[in-house]
Motif scaffolding. Structure first.
Motif, PDB file in Angstrom:
ATOM      1  N   ILE A  57      -9.127  -4.075  -7.279  1.00 25.20           N
ATOM      2  CA  ILE A  57      -8.518  -5.173  -6.525  1.00 25.20           C
ATOM      3  C   ILE A  57      -7.020  -5.180  -6.831  1.00 25.20           C
ATOM      4  N   ALA A  58      -6.199  -5.190  -5.780  1.00 26.17           N
ATOM      5  CA  ALA A  58      -4.746  -5.168  -5.960  1.00 26.17           C
ATOM      6  C   ALA A  58      -4.107  -6.268  -5.128  1.00 26.17           C
ATOM      7  N   PRO A  59      -3.961  -7.484  -5.673  1.00 23.73           N
ATOM      8  CA  PRO A  59      -3.287  -8.564  -4.947  1.00 23.73           C
ATOM      9  C   PRO A  59      -1.796  -8.257  -4.805  1.00 23.73           C
ATOM     10  N   THR A  60      -1.231  -8.575  -3.657  1.00 21.79           N
ATOM     11  CA  THR A  60       0.160  -8.218  -3.401  1.00 21.79           C
ATOM     12  C   THR A  60       1.161  -9.064  -4.186  1.00 21.79           C
ATOM     13  N   ASP A  61       0.697 -10.128  -4.845  1.00 24.39           N
ATOM     14  CA  ASP A  61       1.609 -10.922  -5.673  1.00 24.39           C
ATOM     15  C   ASP A  61       1.547 -10.507  -7.142  1.00 24.39           C
ATOM     16  N   VAL A  74      -9.163   0.970  -3.251  1.00 25.81           N
ATOM     17  CA  VAL A  74      -8.212  -0.025  -3.757  1.00 25.81           C
ATOM     18  C   VAL A  74      -8.034  -1.078  -2.674  1.00 25.81           C
ATOM     19  N   GLU A  75      -8.562  -2.278  -2.923  1.00 22.37           N
ATOM     20  CA  GLU A  75      -8.473  -3.358  -1.945  1.00 22.37           C
ATOM     21  C   GLU A  75      -7.136  -4.074  -2.087  1.00 22.37           C
ATOM     22  N   ILE A  76      -6.290  -3.920  -1.082  1.00 19.23           N
ATOM     23  CA  ILE A  76      -4.996  -4.602  -1.044  1.00 19.23           C
ATOM     24  C   ILE A  76      -5.222  -5.971  -0.396  1.00 19.23           C
ATOM     25  N   CYS A  77      -4.932  -7.021  -1.117  1.00 26.75           N
ATOM     26  CA  CYS A  77      -5.200  -8.365  -0.572  1.00 26.75           C
ATOM     27  C   CYS A  77      -4.014  -9.291  -0.792  1.00 26.75           C
ATOM     28  N   LYS A 124       1.671  -7.179 -10.147  1.00 25.42           N
ATOM     29  CA  LYS A 124       2.179  -5.829 -10.381  1.00 25.42           C
ATOM     30  C   LYS A 124       1.053  -4.819 -10.192  1.00 25.42           C
ATOM     31  N   MET A 125       1.410  -3.660  -9.654  1.00 22.77           N
ATOM     32  CA  MET A 125       0.406  -2.649  -9.355  1.00 22.77           C
ATOM     33  C   MET A 125       0.180  -1.665 -10.505  1.00 22.77           C
ATOM     34  N   SER A 126       0.902  -1.835 -11.606  1.00 23.04           N
ATOM     35  CA  SER A 126       0.849  -0.854 -12.698  1.00 23.04           C
ATOM     36  C   SER A 126      -0.543  -0.711 -13.294  1.00 23.04           C
ATOM     37  N   THR A 127      -1.282  -1.820 -13.439  1.00 26.50           N
ATOM     38  CA  THR A 127      -2.616  -1.745 -14.048  1.00 26.50           C
ATOM     39  C   THR A 127      -3.551  -0.888 -13.211  1.00 26.50           C
ATOM     40  N   VAL A 128      -3.534  -1.093 -11.906  1.00 26.28           N
ATOM     41  CA  VAL A 128      -4.399  -0.305 -11.017  1.00 26.28           C
ATOM     42  C   VAL A 128      -3.972   1.153 -11.013  1.00 26.28           C
ATOM     43  N   ILE A 129      -2.671   1.416 -10.974  1.00 26.77           N
ATOM     44  CA  ILE A 129      -2.180   2.791 -10.950  1.00 26.77           C
ATOM     45  C   ILE A 129      -2.605   3.552 -12.201  1.00 26.77           C
ATOM     46  N   ALA A 182       0.828  -1.207   0.000  1.00 20.75           N
ATOM     47  CA  ALA A 182       0.000   0.000   0.000  1.00 20.75           C
ATOM     48  C   ALA A 182       0.864   1.258   0.000  1.00 20.75           C
ATOM     49  N   MET A 183       1.927   1.248   0.791  1.00 17.18           N
ATOM     50  CA  MET A 183       2.803   2.422   0.857  1.00 17.18           C
ATOM     51  C   MET A 183       3.537   2.639  -0.460  1.00 17.18           C
ATOM     52  N   LEU A 184       3.989   1.545  -1.080  1.00 19.65           N
ATOM     53  CA  LEU A 184       4.667   1.649  -2.368  1.00 19.65           C
ATOM     54  C   LEU A 184       3.739   2.236  -3.426  1.00 19.65           C
ATOM     55  N   MET A 185       2.484   1.773  -3.445  1.00 19.64           N
ATOM     56  CA  MET A 185       1.526   2.306  -4.407  1.00 19.64           C
ATOM     57  C   MET A 185       1.222   3.775  -4.112  1.00 19.64           C
ATOM     58  N   ALA A 186       1.113   4.119  -2.826  1.00 18.02           N
ATOM     59  CA  ALA A 186       0.828   5.496  -2.444  1.00 18.02           C
ATOM     60  C   ALA A 186       1.942   6.441  -2.894  1.00 18.02           C
ATOM     61  N   LEU A 187       3.177   6.048  -2.675  1.00 16.62           N
ATOM     62  CA  LEU A 187       4.318   6.880  -3.073  1.00 16.62           C
ATOM     63  C   LEU A 187       4.401   7.010  -4.592  1.00 16.62           C
ATOM     64  N   THR A 188       4.099   5.926  -5.303  1.00 15.27           N
ATOM     65  CA  THR A 188       4.120   5.974  -6.773  1.00 15.27           C
ATOM     66  C   THR A 188       3.041   6.911  -7.292  1.00 15.27           C
ATOM     67  N   LEU A 189       1.823   6.790  -6.762  1.00 16.03           N
ATOM     68  CA  LEU A 189       0.734   7.676  -7.165  1.00 16.03           C
ATOM     69  C   LEU A 189       1.064   9.128  -6.847  1.00 16.03           C
ATOM     70  N   CYS A 190       1.634   9.357  -5.673  1.00 19.81           N
ATOM     71  CA  CYS A 190       2.015  10.707  -5.271  1.00 19.81           C
ATOM     72  C   CYS A 190       3.004  11.308  -6.265  1.00 19.81           C
TER      73      CYS A 190
END
Length: 301
Positions: free
Chosen positions: A274-278, A211-214, A280-285, A120-128
């Motif tokens: 939906i953002a599974p931790t296994d 964004v559901e982190i699961c 890549k987060m690029s699609t959601v971002i 979640a923090m990694l995605m937050a910093l990337t979005l920021c």
């Protein structure tokens, strides 16, 4: 609720220690966020809309009735057509980014390379970083005021590093109307409580993006035999002798919770991802970036 084998109850001191560990990870997460942002920036279009501003966007053919003052005579002189010079829309939006760091977010199973709070923090910093580059104002509720600084991601990381205990979302008194809020959480609380918590933002015309982190184990329930389950939020334990017998009932409840929140998002004009931790987060971002970039009908807040 965390799902794992041989979990021991965590004291407040344990959670504080985890908060310090997470703070120690922030420099590495910031570097990784910058790397992801640099990779995605070519597909991130930000606020590219026609309007008043200082930055050139495109030439387009003149249509009768439009202001003659906007004609670009140098470009028009190249051929037999008259062209207008469009500028990029310059109004900035405020994007609030909320990475849940509560106790249940510390969970990481053997199926995931990263814990939910770090993801979640990694995605937050990337979005920021991405939104700041595009000229939007970014903020964290109760922690960081809106800023359009190009160093916004570093400012966010420093604010989280200075925390003495895990960051949890609560009241949203500092959220300005007609803005966006991106909530990164596992949403394992009672769906009704979650709906109540965010209902006030809907009435304030705040566009919410859930964004559901699961963790993959939470979606699969891959357990057999004797397993102890521990809820870090309520501190309850449950020892299952044959955990596989709970598989089907658990998945029904898990999916029903997700569907309930998805339905709430649709009704309230929000988005749900939906953002599974296994994965890549690029699609959601990129999906979030497109939604914020294409937003209209708001005012500068």
């Amino acid at each position: 609720m965390a799902i794992a084998r041989d979990i021991v109850a965590e004291t407040p001191n344990d959670l504080a220690a985890k908060a310090r560990i997470q703070s120690a990870k922030l420099p590495d997460l910031l570097i990784e966020a910058r790397h992801i942002a640099n990779t995605l920036v070519s597909g991130f279009h930000g606020r590219r809309k026609r309007g008043t501003g200082d930055n050139f966007w495109q030439f387009r053919p003149y249509v009768e009735g439009e202001p003659v003052s906007r004609i670009d005579w140098r470009r028009s002189a190249r051929d037999d057509h008259i062209y207008l010079r469009d500028r990029e829309w310059a109004a900035a939006q405020t994007v609030w980014i909320l990475p849940d760091q509560s106790a249940s977010m510390h969970y990481q199973s053997r199926f995931s390379p990263i814990a939910k709070d770090s993801y979640a923090m990694l995605m937050a910093l990337t979005l920021c970083d991405l939104f700041a580059r595009s000229g939007e104002r970014v903020a964290v509720p109760g922690l960081m005021a809106p800023t359009s600084s190009r160093n916004a991601a570093e400012e966010m990381a420093l604010n989280f590093a200075a925390l003495k205990e895990p960051y949890e979302y609560g009241h949203f008194l500092d959220i300005n109307h007609h803005s966006h809020m991106i909530i990164l959480s596992d949403f394992l609380d009672d769906p009704e409580e979650i709906r109540k918590k965010f209902a006030s933002l809907t009435s304030a015309n705040v566009t919410q993006h859930f964004v559901e982190i699961c963790d993959p184990a939470e979606e699969r329930f891959p357990y057999h035999g004797r397993v102890e389950f521990f809820d870090p939020e309520t501190r309850q334990h449950y020892l299952a002798g044959r955990s596989e017998t709970f598989h089907d009932a658990y998945l029904r409840l898990y999916q029903a919770r997700r569907q309930s929140l998805t339905d709430f998002a649709k009704i309230s004009g929000s988005s749900y991802h939906i953002a599974p931790t296994d994965k890549k987060m690029s699609t959601v971002i990129l999906a979030l970036a497109a939604m914020v970039g294409q937003a209209s009908g708001y005012r500068r807040g």
